[in-house]
Motif scaffolding. Structure first.
Motif, PDB file in Angstrom:
ATOM      1  N   MET A  23       0.847  -1.189   0.000  1.00 30.87           N
ATOM      2  CA  MET A  23       0.000   0.000   0.000  1.00 30.87           C
ATOM      3  C   MET A  23       0.881   1.238   0.000  1.00 30.87           C
ATOM      4  N   GLY A  24       0.268   2.355  -0.351  1.00 26.23           N
ATOM      5  CA  GLY A  24       1.056   3.573  -0.411  1.00 26.23           C
ATOM      6  C   GLY A  24       0.211   4.820  -0.276  1.00 26.23           C
ATOM      7  N   TRP A  25       0.903   5.928  -0.147  1.00 28.59           N
ATOM      8  CA  TRP A  25       0.285   7.252  -0.127  1.00 28.59           C
ATOM      9  C   TRP A  25       0.888   8.078  -1.257  1.00 28.59           C
ATOM     10  N   PHE A  26       0.028   8.764  -1.963  1.00 33.86           N
ATOM     11  CA  PHE A  26       0.433   9.648  -3.039  1.00 33.86           C
ATOM     12  C   PHE A  26      -0.133  11.031  -2.767  1.00 33.86           C
ATOM     13  N   LEU A  27       0.498  12.035  -3.358  1.00 34.97           N
ATOM     14  CA  LEU A  27      -0.064  13.373  -3.312  1.00 34.97           C
ATOM     15  C   LEU A  27      -0.208  13.918  -4.727  1.00 34.97           C
ATOM     16  N   GLN A  28      -1.143  14.816  -4.864  1.00 32.39           N
ATOM     17  CA  GLN A  28      -1.321  15.502  -6.139  1.00 32.39           C
ATOM     18  C   GLN A  28      -1.581  16.966  -5.854  1.00 32.39           C
ATOM     19  N   ALA A  29      -0.603  17.771  -6.199  1.00 31.96           N
ATOM     20  CA  ALA A  29      -0.767  19.210  -6.062  1.00 31.96           C
ATOM     21  C   ALA A  29      -1.377  19.752  -7.346  1.00 31.96           C
ATOM     22  N   GLU A  47       4.825  23.401   1.365  1.00 28.76           N
ATOM     23  CA  GLU A  47       4.935  22.634   0.124  1.00 28.76           C
ATOM     24  C   GLU A  47       4.340  21.226   0.229  1.00 28.76           C
ATOM     25  N   ASP A  48       3.916  20.824   1.412  1.00 25.29           N
ATOM     26  CA  ASP A  48       3.205  19.539   1.567  1.00 25.29           C
ATOM     27  C   ASP A  48       1.738  19.682   1.185  1.00 25.29           C
ATOM     28  N   THR A  49       1.282  20.897   0.945  1.00 28.34           N
ATOM     29  CA  THR A  49      -0.113  21.139   0.579  1.00 28.34           C
ATOM     30  C   THR A  49      -0.459  20.411  -0.712  1.00 28.34           C
ATOM     31  N   ALA A  50      -1.494  19.576  -0.658  1.00 31.26           N
ATOM     32  CA  ALA A  50      -1.904  18.770  -1.808  1.00 31.26           C
ATOM     33  C   ALA A  50      -3.111  17.930  -1.410  1.00 31.26           C
ATOM     34  N   VAL A  51      -3.659  17.253  -2.396  1.00 30.71           N
ATOM     35  CA  VAL A  51      -4.639  16.199  -2.125  1.00 30.71           C
ATOM     36  C   VAL A  51      -3.863  14.897  -1.982  1.00 30.71           C
ATOM     37  N   ASN A 100       1.101   0.981 -10.988  1.00 28.67           N
ATOM     38  CA  ASN A 100       1.230  -0.307 -10.292  1.00 28.67           C
ATOM     39  C   ASN A 100       0.176  -0.486  -9.204  1.00 28.67           C
ATOM     40  N   PHE A 101      -0.583   0.563  -8.933  1.00 32.50           N
ATOM     41  CA  PHE A 101      -1.614   0.523  -7.902  1.00 32.50           C
ATOM     42  C   PHE A 101      -2.982   0.442  -8.569  1.00 32.50           C
ATOM     43  N   ASN A 102      -3.812  -0.483  -8.125  1.00 35.08           N
ATOM     44  CA  ASN A 102      -5.094  -0.686  -8.792  1.00 35.08           C
ATOM     45  C   ASN A 102      -6.291  -0.378  -7.905  1.00 35.08           C
ATOM     46  N   ALA A 103      -6.040   0.177  -6.744  1.00 36.05           N
ATOM     47  CA  ALA A 103      -7.142   0.560  -5.857  1.00 36.05           C
ATOM     48  C   ALA A 103      -6.779   1.885  -5.224  1.00 36.05           C
ATOM     49  N   TRP A 104      -7.735   2.823  -5.227  1.00 37.44           N
ATOM     50  CA  TRP A 104      -7.447   4.182  -4.763  1.00 37.44           C
ATOM     51  C   TRP A 104      -8.522   4.690  -3.820  1.00 37.44           C
ATOM     52  N   GLY A 105      -8.083   5.467  -2.819  1.00 39.19           N
ATOM     53  CA  GLY A 105      -9.025   6.159  -1.963  1.00 39.19           C
ATOM     54  C   GLY A 105      -9.580   7.376  -2.659  1.00 39.19           C
ATOM     55  N   GLN A 106     -10.491   8.061  -1.980  1.00 39.84           N
ATOM     56  CA  GLN A 106     -11.198   9.180  -2.600  1.00 39.84           C
ATOM     57  C   GLN A 106     -10.394  10.473  -2.569  1.00 39.84           C
ATOM     58  N   GLY A 107      -9.293  10.481  -1.825  1.00 43.13           N
ATOM     59  CA  GLY A 107      -8.471  11.681  -1.711  1.00 43.13           C
ATOM     60  C   GLY A 107      -8.929  12.565  -0.566  1.00 43.13           C
ATOM     61  N   THR A 108      -7.963  13.219   0.049  1.00 40.74           N
ATOM     62  CA  THR A 108      -8.274  14.146   1.135  1.00 40.74           C
ATOM     63  C   THR A 108      -7.320  15.334   1.051  1.00 40.74           C
ATOM     64  N   GLN A 109      -7.858  16.521   1.242  1.00 40.21           N
ATOM     65  CA  GLN A 109      -7.068  17.733   1.109  1.00 40.21           C
ATOM     66  C   GLN A 109      -6.251  17.988   2.373  1.00 40.21           C
ATOM     67  N   VAL A 110      -4.985  18.303   2.185  1.00 43.91           N
ATOM     68  CA  VAL A 110      -4.120  18.747   3.268  1.00 43.91           C
ATOM     69  C   VAL A 110      -3.602  20.126   2.886  1.00 43.91           C
TER      70      VAL A 110
END
Length: 122
Positions: free
Chosen positions: A33-39, A87-91, A108-118
Motif C-alpha cells: 500500500m502507499g500514499w500519493f499526493l497531487q498538487a 509545500e506539503d499542501t496537496a490532495v 502499479n496501484f489498482n485501488a485508490w481512496g477518494q483523496g483528502t485535502q491537506v
C-alpha cells in the motif's frame, strides 16, 4: 468490491502534525500500500509506501517527517505527517497494489481512496 475510505487531513500550520487514515475493504492491507499526493497542476507522485513485507519507503522530500504504518488485522493504513511544510499542501490519496514491491509508480496501484485535502499554512 474494492473500497478504500480515507479520513483525516484538513488545515494545519507549518511545523504542525496531521494523521491520515485509510480503511480498506476488498483489498487486504497486508498487501502493498502507499500514499500519493497531487498538487494543483502536477502529476500524482509517491509519498510513502509499505510493501507486503512491511518494508517502508519514503520520498526524499518527506524522509524523517512522515511515517507510514498499517494494521493488517484492522485493514487500516496511516500516514503520520509531522513538521509539515507549506509545500506539503496537496490532495493525498491512499492506494493498494497487487505487487510485492510497487514502488512509487501510480500505474502499479489498482485501488485508490477518494483523496483528502491537506493544506499547510505558513
Amino acid at each position: 468490491q474494492v473500497q478504500l475510505v480515507q479520513s483525516g487531513g484538513g488545515s494545519v500550520q507549518a511545523g504542525g502534525s496531521l494523521k491520515l487514515s485509510c480503511v480498506t475493504s476488498g483489498h487486504p492491507a497486508s498487501r502493498s500500500m502507499g500514499w500519493f499526493l497531487q498538487a494543483h497542476g502536477i502529476e500524482r507522485e509517491g509519498v510513502a509506501s509499505i510493501n507486503a513485507y512491511g518494508v517502508a519507503r519514503y520520498a526524499d522530500s518527506v524522509k524523517g517527517r512522515f511515517t507510514i504504518s498499517k494494521d493488517n488485522a484492522k485493514n487500516t493504513l496511516w500516514l503520520q505527517m509531522d513538521a509539515v511544510k507549506p509545500e506539503d499542501t496537496a490532495v493525498y490519496y491512499c492506494a493498494g497494489a497487487p505487487y510485492v514491491a510497487p514502488g512509487f509508480i501510480p500505474a502499479n496501484f489498482n485501488a485508490w481512496g477518494q483523496g483528502t485535502q491537506v493544506t499547510v499554512s505558513s
